[in-house]
Scaffold this active site. Structure first.
Site, PDB file in Angstrom:
ATOM      1  N   GLY A  70      -4.147  -4.987   5.591  1.00 47.06           N
ATOM      2  CA  GLY A  70      -3.250  -4.756   6.918  1.00 47.06           C
ATOM      3  C   GLY A  70      -3.922  -3.009   7.567  1.00 47.06           C
ATOM      4  O   GLY A  70      -3.676  -2.071   7.216  1.00 47.06           O
ATOM      5  N   LYS A  97      -9.742  -7.394   6.688  1.00 53.03           N
ATOM      6  CA  LYS A  97      -9.156  -7.068   7.752  1.00 53.03           C
ATOM      7  C   LYS A  97      -9.790  -7.636   9.351  1.00 53.03           C
ATOM      8  O   LYS A  97     -10.464  -7.086  10.359  1.00 53.03           O
ATOM      9  CB  LYS A  97      -8.834  -5.682   8.227  1.00 53.03           C
ATOM     10  CG  LYS A  97      -7.808  -5.426   7.016  1.00 53.03           C
ATOM     11  CD  LYS A  97      -7.978  -3.364   7.227  1.00 53.03           C
ATOM     12  CE  LYS A  97      -7.511  -2.033   6.262  1.00 53.03           C
ATOM     13  NZ  LYS A  97      -7.372  -1.088   6.929  1.00 53.03           N
ATOM     14  N   ASP A 102     -14.179  -1.987   2.479  1.00 55.86           N
ATOM     15  CA  ASP A 102     -12.616  -2.273   3.910  1.00 55.86           C
ATOM     16  C   ASP A 102     -13.408  -1.466   5.203  1.00 55.86           C
ATOM     17  O   ASP A 102     -14.683  -2.713   5.543  1.00 55.86           O
ATOM     18  CB  ASP A 102     -11.593  -1.306   3.523  1.00 55.86           C
ATOM     19  CG  ASP A 102     -10.343  -0.951   4.527  1.00 55.86           C
ATOM     20  OD1 ASP A 102     -10.933  -1.845   5.835  1.00 55.86           O
ATOM     21  OD2 ASP A 102      -9.644  -0.458   4.898  1.00 55.86           O
ATOM     22  N   ASP A 110      -7.237   2.964  -2.849  1.00 52.14           N
ATOM     23  CA  ASP A 110      -7.657   2.758  -2.024  1.00 52.14           C
ATOM     24  C   ASP A 110      -7.944   4.441  -1.238  1.00 52.14           C
ATOM     25  O   ASP A 110      -7.329   5.058  -0.783  1.00 52.14           O
ATOM     26  CB  ASP A 110      -7.035   2.261  -0.588  1.00 52.14           C
ATOM     27  CG  ASP A 110      -7.894   1.697   0.404  1.00 52.14           C
ATOM     28  OD1 ASP A 110      -8.758   2.631   0.052  1.00 52.14           O
ATOM     29  OD2 ASP A 110      -7.052   1.565   1.275  1.00 52.14           O
ATOM     30  N   SER A 131       0.767  -1.082  -0.006  1.00 49.57           N
ATOM     31  CA  SER A 131       0.363   0.029   0.115  1.00 49.57           C
ATOM     32  C   SER A 131       0.738   0.982  -0.125  1.00 49.57           C
ATOM     33  O   SER A 131       1.754   1.564   1.024  1.00 49.57           O
ATOM     34  CB  SER A 131      -1.164   0.035   1.373  1.00 49.57           C
ATOM     35  OG  SER A 131      -1.783   1.089   1.744  1.00 49.57           O
ATOM     36  N   LYS A 176      -0.872  -1.034  -4.366  1.00 46.33           N
ATOM     37  CA  LYS A 176      -2.051   0.126  -3.812  1.00 46.33           C
ATOM     38  C   LYS A 176      -1.482   1.738  -4.273  1.00 46.33           C
ATOM     39  O   LYS A 176      -1.049   1.187  -3.071  1.00 46.33           O
ATOM     40  CB  LYS A 176      -2.569  -0.950  -2.638  1.00 46.33           C
ATOM     41  CG  LYS A 176      -3.519   0.209  -2.022  1.00 46.33           C
ATOM     42  CD  LYS A 176      -4.374  -0.837  -1.031  1.00 46.33           C
ATOM     43  CE  LYS A 176      -4.330  -0.352   0.435  1.00 46.33           C
ATOM     44  NZ  LYS A 176      -4.983  -0.664   1.851  1.00 46.33           N
ATOM     45  N   LYS A 213      -2.628   5.135  -2.775  1.00 46.34           N
ATOM     46  CA  LYS A 213      -4.353   5.395  -1.903  1.00 46.34           C
ATOM     47  C   LYS A 213      -3.941   7.285  -2.203  1.00 46.34           C
ATOM     48  O   LYS A 213      -3.681   7.479  -3.212  1.00 46.34           O
ATOM     49  CB  LYS A 213      -2.842   6.550  -0.881  1.00 46.34           C
ATOM     50  CG  LYS A 213      -2.827   4.859   0.659  1.00 46.34           C
ATOM     51  CD  LYS A 213      -3.902   4.432   1.084  1.00 46.34           C
ATOM     52  CE  LYS A 213      -3.666   3.156   1.891  1.00 46.34           C
ATOM     53  NZ  LYS A 213      -5.641   3.226   2.568  1.00 46.34           N
ATOM     54  N   GLU A 215     -11.233   0.770  -4.080  1.00 48.73           N
ATOM     55  CA  GLU A 215     -11.304   0.732  -2.407  1.00 48.73           C
ATOM     56  C   GLU A 215     -12.049   0.713  -1.554  1.00 48.73           C
ATOM     57  O   GLU A 215     -11.488   2.767  -1.408  1.00 48.73           O
ATOM     58  CB  GLU A 215     -10.185   0.107  -1.464  1.00 48.73           C
ATOM     59  CG  GLU A 215     -10.413  -0.612   0.001  1.00 48.73           C
ATOM     60  CD  GLU A 215      -8.634  -1.206   0.294  1.00 48.73           C
ATOM     61  OE1 GLU A 215      -7.909  -1.191  -0.288  1.00 48.73           O
ATOM     62  OE2 GLU A 215      -8.985  -1.349   1.441  1.00 48.73           O
TER      63      GLU A 215
HETATM   64  O1  OSB Z   1      -7.167   1.789   4.123  1.00 46.71           O
HETATM   65  O2  OSB Z   1      -6.743  -0.061   4.324  1.00 46.71           O
HETATM   66  C1  OSB Z   1      -6.444   0.516   5.102  1.00 46.71           C
HETATM   67  C2  OSB Z   1      -3.064   1.481   7.057  1.00 46.71           C
HETATM   68  C3  OSB Z   1      -4.105   2.049   8.500  1.00 46.71           C
HETATM   69  C4  OSB Z   1      -5.270   2.652   7.636  1.00 46.71           C
HETATM   70  C5  OSB Z   1      -6.535   1.419   6.879  1.00 46.71           C
HETATM   71  C6  OSB Z   1      -5.540   1.739   5.942  1.00 46.71           C
HETATM   72  C7  OSB Z   1      -3.833   1.207   5.930  1.00 46.71           C
HETATM   73  C8  OSB Z   1      -3.094   0.094   4.531  1.00 46.71           C
HETATM   74  C9  OSB Z   1      -2.272   0.164   4.846  1.00 46.71           C
HETATM   75  O3  OSB Z   1      -3.818   1.013   3.203  1.00 46.71           O
HETATM   76  C10 OSB Z   1      -1.965  -1.797   4.544  1.00 46.71           C
HETATM   77  C11 OSB Z   1      -0.447  -2.289   5.402  1.00 46.71           C
HETATM   78  O4  OSB Z   1       0.453  -2.172   4.500  1.00 46.71           O
HETATM   79  O5  OSB Z   1      -1.381  -2.220   6.446  1.00 46.71           O
HETATM   80 MG    MG Z   2      -8.229   0.364   3.374  1.00 45.64          MG
END
Ligand code: OSB
Ligand code: MG
Length: 366
Positions: free
Chosen positions: A289, A261, A237, A187, A133, A159, A161, A212
């Protein structure tokens, strides 16, 4: 199994680089670890709540408070992991706190029985493919450098953001630079409204695996409407906090993919239920994650090895997050992480590292 006591330990874990999402920028994680002690074994649960309630309503201090004040007193004196969810059911919400406690109980129980998380959950693979991510950056060249680094490390899926003002252009730049074969997804962390549908439809041109959580956490109906207007599959999510939410989202057509998650939904048992439900409905799942340390990561990697996890997860190597992990680091081999095979989580905190990062510790006799 009888619990002797529980340690609530707080650790401060600086990230290797700031991680920016549509809801904020993290530079360090303030993490609550739960250690359940029994006469036969002890078990660890990592609480994924963040320091502030920006991803969801939970936050680290609140999780510690609800565990000490409400969850621990509600646990039966003698218990099996399957009793935990039912015992905690009268207390509403606080799923990340419940997940941390249940995971610690499960780890203790499995360590005592000599069984791994993967075996207990029903893993069908010994290693899992890994995605990464990538946070919002200050510029497109900076983003391309970051993505190039991850591609070179072997990550099989990227991925990005996104948020309004950082969406079509970065996606186009990454697609142009790395080609059509790169598995790419985005995402939004709930940063858009249904009125942004025309803008989001411009992402259809880039053959993304999924988008996402484009809309608000609690809006399954508008996600269903958006799904009608996009070619890119919608993955949820934040919206999915339980198997019931997943069932509703499937029935409404709010998503065709679910990010599982375990922290968000109350633990690994509920994660498995959602996996089973989605699999039976032809809905793909992948393991999300929350920037976990090696303790939380070990359990996530085991979950990601279940047969319905057909897309690469946000199960990155330790060094994507932390210069020094609290366990032996998880390292990518050929774009994959190995599922730990030892009892319980199959990993241990390294005592000297754990002590070094600990900011507070509280022992509660049960
Ligand atoms: O939305 O998936 C998410 C991290 C913290 C809070 C929300 C998210 C995320 C990530 C990172 O996208 C996922 C990871 O690599 O742990
Ligand atoms: Mg997410």
């Amino acid at each position: 199994m009888k619990i002797t006591g529980v340690e609530l330990r707080r650790i401060a874990m600086p990230l290797v680089a700031p991680f920016r999402t549509s809801f904020g920028t993290e530079t360090s994680r303030d993490i609550l670890l739960v250690r359940v002690v029994t006469p036969d074994a002890e078990g660890w649960g990592e609480c994924v709540a963040m320091a502030e309630p920006l991803y969801s309503s939970e936050y680290t201090d609140g999780a510690a408070e609800v565990i000490r004040r409400f969850l621990l007193p509600a646990l039966p004196r003698n218990l099996d992991v399957h009793d935990v969810g039912r015992a905690l059911e009268p207390i509403k919400g606080h799923r990340m706190a419940k997940a941390a406690l249940e995971t610690a109980v499960l780890d203790a129980q499995l360590r005592a029985a000599g069984e791994s998380f993967g075996r207990f959950l029903g893993a069908s693979r010994t290693r899992v493919p890994c995605g990464v991510s990538v946070g919002i950056m200050d510029s497109i060249p900076q983003l391309l450098d970051a993505v190039e680094g991850y591609v070179d490390e072997g990550y099989v899926r990227i991925k990005l953001k996104i948020e309004p003002g950082w969406d079509v252009e970065p996606v186009r730049a990454v697609r142009e630079r790395f080609g059509d074969d790169l598995l790419l997804q985005v995402d939004a962390n709930a940063a858009y409204a249904l009125t942004d549908a025309p803008r989001l439809a411009r992402l259809d041109a880039f053959d993304l695996l999924l988008i996402e959580q484009p809309l608000a956490n609690d809006d399954l109906v508008q996600h269903a409407k958006l799904a009608q207007r996009l070619r890119t599959p919608i993955c949820l999510d934040e919206s999915i906090e339980s198997a019931e939410h997943a069932a509703a989202a499937i029935a409404l057509g709010s998503c065709s993919i679910v990010n599982i998650k375990p922290g968000r939904i109350g633990g690994y048992l509920e994660a498995r239920r959602i996996h089973d439900l989605c699999r039976a409905n032809g809905i793909a799942v992948w393991c999300g994650g929350m920037l976990e340390t090696g303790l939380g990561r070990a359990a996530n990697v085991a979950l990601a090895a279940l047969p319905g996890f057909t897309l690469p997860g946000d199960t990155s190597g330790s060094r994507r997050y932390y210069a020094t992990d609290v366990t032996e680091p998880f390292e990518l081999v050929d774009g994959h992480l190995e599922v730990p095979a030892g009892p319980g989580l199959g990993v241990e905190p390294i005592p000297a590292v754990l002590d070094e990062v600990t900011t507070a510790s509280e022992w509660i006799t049960v």
